[in-house]
Write a protein that holds these residues in place. Sequence first.
Motif, PDB file in Angstrom:
ATOM      1  N   THR A   1     -83.588  64.309 -33.683  1.00 50.31           N
ATOM      2  CA  THR A   1     -82.760  65.020 -32.703  1.00 50.31           C
ATOM      3  C   THR A   1     -81.626  64.189 -32.105  1.00 50.31           C
ATOM      4  N   VAL A   2     -81.774  62.862 -32.096  1.00 51.26           N
ATOM      5  CA  VAL A   2     -80.696  62.005 -31.580  1.00 51.26           C
ATOM      6  C   VAL A   2     -80.460  60.892 -32.593  1.00 51.26           C
ATOM      7  N   LEU A   3     -79.270  60.890 -33.182  1.00 44.21           N
ATOM      8  CA  LEU A   3     -78.965  59.924 -34.227  1.00 44.21           C
ATOM      9  C   LEU A   3     -78.038  58.854 -33.651  1.00 44.21           C
TER      10      LEU A   3
ATOM     11  N   ASN B   1     -71.935  49.554 -25.852  1.00 44.78           N
ATOM     12  CA  ASN B   1     -70.617  49.243 -26.431  1.00 44.78           C
ATOM     13  C   ASN B   1     -70.577  49.092 -27.944  1.00 44.78           C
ATOM     14  N   ASN B   2     -71.705  49.160 -28.581  1.00 39.71           N
ATOM     15  CA  ASN B   2     -71.654  48.978 -30.045  1.00 39.71           C
ATOM     16  C   ASN B   2     -72.407  50.050 -30.826  1.00 39.71           C
ATOM     17  N   THR B   3     -72.662  51.164 -30.166  1.00 42.09           N
ATOM     18  CA  THR B   3     -73.255  52.291 -30.909  1.00 42.09           C
ATOM     19  C   THR B   3     -72.662  53.608 -30.405  1.00 42.09           C
ATOM     20  N   PHE B   4     -72.791  54.640 -31.198  1.00 42.18           N
ATOM     21  CA  PHE B   4     -72.528  55.988 -30.695  1.00 42.18           C
ATOM     22  C   PHE B   4     -73.681  56.880 -31.126  1.00 42.18           C
ATOM     23  N   ARG B   5     -73.824  57.995 -30.403  1.00 43.62           N
ATOM     24  CA  ARG B   5     -74.962  58.870 -30.674  1.00 43.62           C
ATOM     25  C   ARG B   5     -74.491  60.292 -31.002  1.00 43.62           C
ATOM     26  N   ILE B   6     -75.252  60.927 -31.858  1.00 41.22           N
ATOM     27  CA  ILE B   6     -74.965  62.307 -32.244  1.00 41.22           C
ATOM     28  C   ILE B   6     -76.205  63.138 -31.949  1.00 41.22           C
TER      29      ILE B   6
ATOM     30  N   ALA C   1     -61.775  61.370 -32.272  1.00 40.34           N
ATOM     31  CA  ALA C   1     -62.669  62.532 -32.204  1.00 40.34           C
ATOM     32  C   ALA C   1     -62.202  63.475 -31.098  1.00 40.34           C
ATOM     33  N   LYS C   2     -61.891  62.902 -29.960  1.00 39.45           N
ATOM     34  CA  LYS C   2     -61.458  63.691 -28.815  1.00 39.45           C
ATOM     35  C   LYS C   2     -60.222  64.514 -29.160  1.00 39.45           C
ATOM     36  N   LYS C   3     -59.263  63.865 -29.838  1.00 35.33           N
ATOM     37  CA  LYS C   3     -58.042  64.577 -30.259  1.00 35.33           C
ATOM     38  C   LYS C   3     -58.368  65.729 -31.188  1.00 35.33           C
ATOM     39  N   ASN C   4     -59.476  65.597 -31.922  1.00 33.97           N
ATOM     40  CA  ASN C   4     -59.874  66.636 -32.864  1.00 33.97           C
ATOM     41  C   ASN C   4     -60.888  67.615 -32.269  1.00 33.97           C
ATOM     42  N   GLY C   5     -61.034  67.568 -30.949  1.00 28.75           N
ATOM     43  CA  GLY C   5     -61.918  68.537 -30.295  1.00 28.75           C
ATOM     44  C   GLY C   5     -63.396  68.248 -30.440  1.00 28.75           C
ATOM     45  N   ILE C   6     -63.737  66.978 -30.669  1.00 34.56           N
ATOM     46  CA  ILE C   6     -65.149  66.631 -30.872  1.00 34.56           C
ATOM     47  C   ILE C   6     -65.563  65.567 -29.855  1.00 34.56           C
ATOM     48  N   VAL C   7     -66.680  65.792 -29.180  1.00 36.26           N
ATOM     49  CA  VAL C   7     -67.197  64.780 -28.248  1.00 36.26           C
ATOM     50  C   VAL C   7     -68.388  64.076 -28.897  1.00 36.26           C
ATOM     51  N   LEU C   8     -68.228  62.775 -29.139  1.00 36.03           N
ATOM     52  CA  LEU C   8     -69.346  61.981 -29.659  1.00 36.03           C
ATOM     53  C   LEU C   8     -70.112  61.423 -28.459  1.00 36.03           C
ATOM     54  N   GLY C   9     -71.380  61.152 -28.650  1.00 37.84           N
ATOM     55  CA  GLY C   9     -72.161  60.580 -27.558  1.00 37.84           C
ATOM     56  C   GLY C   9     -71.923  59.083 -27.458  1.00 37.84           C
ATOM     57  N   ASN C  10     -71.701  58.588 -26.238  1.00 36.63           N
ATOM     58  CA  ASN C  10     -71.584  57.141 -26.034  1.00 36.63           C
ATOM     59  C   ASN C  10     -72.917  56.468 -26.346  1.00 36.63           C
ATOM     60  N   GLY C  11     -72.847  55.142 -26.556  1.00 34.71           N
ATOM     61  CA  GLY C  11     -74.081  54.370 -26.603  1.00 34.71           C
ATOM     62  C   GLY C  11     -74.693  54.366 -25.210  1.00 34.71           C
TER      63      GLY C  11
ATOM     64  N   ASN D   1     -81.743  54.925 -28.109  1.00 36.89           N
ATOM     65  CA  ASN D   1     -81.524  54.221 -29.380  1.00 36.89           C
ATOM     66  C   ASN D   1     -81.859  55.043 -30.633  1.00 36.89           C
ATOM     67  N   GLY D   2     -82.216  56.311 -30.439  1.00 35.18           N
ATOM     68  CA  GLY D   2     -82.439  57.180 -31.600  1.00 35.18           C
ATOM     69  C   GLY D   2     -83.724  56.923 -32.366  1.00 35.18           C
ATOM     70  N   THR D   3     -84.752  56.407 -31.680  1.00 33.76           N
ATOM     71  CA  THR D   3     -86.047  56.278 -32.352  1.00 33.76           C
ATOM     72  C   THR D   3     -86.979  57.372 -31.850  1.00 33.76           C
ATOM     73  N   TYR D   4     -88.000  57.656 -32.637  1.00 33.95           N
ATOM     74  CA  TYR D   4     -89.035  58.546 -32.127  1.00 33.95           C
ATOM     75  C   TYR D   4     -90.388  58.109 -32.640  1.00 33.95           C
ATOM     76  N   ILE D   5     -91.431  58.657 -32.021  1.00 31.82           N
ATOM     77  CA  ILE D   5     -92.786  58.254 -32.375  1.00 31.82           C
ATOM     78  C   ILE D   5     -93.373  59.287 -33.324  1.00 31.82           C
ATOM     79  N   PRO D   6     -93.694  58.873 -34.536  1.00 33.42           N
ATOM     80  CA  PRO D   6     -94.262  59.838 -35.477  1.00 33.42           C
ATOM     81  C   PRO D   6     -95.632  60.339 -35.012  1.00 33.42           C
ATOM     82  N   ASP D   7     -95.963  61.574 -35.384  1.00 28.74           N
ATOM     83  CA  ASP D   7     -97.243  62.184 -34.993  1.00 28.74           C
ATOM     84  C   ASP D   7     -98.430  61.304 -35.372  1.00 28.74           C
TER      85      ASP D   7
END
Length: 350
Positions: free
Chosen positions: A289-291, A323-328, A307-317, A139-145
């Motif tokens: 690192t994961v958005l 089904n309602n997010t993507f990751r970078i 994206a695929k047609k443009n040579g880019i692979v986005l990360g699935n949720g 889910n793109g969260t992280y734990i701050p120091d």
Amino acid sequence: MISFYPGPSKIYPQVATYLQEAFDSGILSQNHRSEGFMELMDSTLRLVKNKLAVPADYEVFLVSSATECWEIIAQSFTQTGALHVYNGAFGKKWMEYDAAINSQVSGCAFSPEQLPVLDEVLQDSADHIICLTHNETSNGTYIPDTLLMEVRSRHSHLIAIDATSSMAGLNLPWTQADIWFASVQKCFGLPPGLAVLIVSPRAIAQAASIGERNHYNSFLFIRDNFLKFQTPYTPNTLGIYLLNRCAESIEPILMIDAQIRNRAETLYTFFEDLGLSPVVARQELRSPTVLAWHLEDQALKKLKELAKKNGIVLGNGYGPWKNNTFRIANFPAITDPEVEVLKTFLERAF
Ligand SMILES: *Cc1c(COP(=O)(O)O)cnc(C)c1O
């Protein structure tokens, strides 16, 4: 294709050369008790420690995967039980693996928008090991120091941290925990099949007092072998070779950390300016690192195809966010020009 998938992810381009080198060097046919292998192992452990700024008294081990580390911790470092504090799919999965091995495993689930409040739960489980996921890849969260420092200063528990999608990308606060681990197909920019396990003297003492030696991957057995720069079983020599050469070639972690955090900041702003909303609203909890971004079903399908047609692979949720997010992935092996290609594509798409 440019891959922004958060694991397996883009591999450092120099790995192509290292693969050939590994083959040519003959190391891949050498026995794992040979002089050549032991030299490779010694040098790899040193390089990892050095480049990642691991404290001198922490020890580095190489195993097969982050999942294996979940089981090693459950088998060899857990005295009475474990408390898993998690907000996403990987943290939860780790708890489930642990519960299959140990009976006293409890969970403290917290919202991705909030930091967990640990004081009460921890009082009831004074001798339990605390298990945290540094960067929740789902889910793109992280734990701050700051949270890790707070937990460390207020409690005496042994702390284990899954840092699979942040180790080698962020400068980790090593001394705030006892066991850190990551597989290499994320921020290390390497092919899958290897994991780095980093252990404090206190955790080693705990494993020694537990004395568990029932498994091929019992920690004490692994350590006996690593003290001789060997492994209990025939290891992934190719993976170790690639890790060695890559660790040699990358910049020190402090520099990588600064670059990743800077780029993350510009990416979050850029995406938000396009009208996208991040899965996590609270800025200090967003992973560098994961958005992860919300997008409703139909629009998401279209975007991925385009994206695929443009040579880019986005990360699935992932998991409940499938089904309602993507990751970078904002991993170190991804170059700034590649990020520019992504931005240009998204500007046109939205
Ligand atoms: C990818 C990932 C894992 C699983 O890694 P394996 O190498 O498949 O065992 C575990 N935890 C986190 C946080 C991850 O991102």
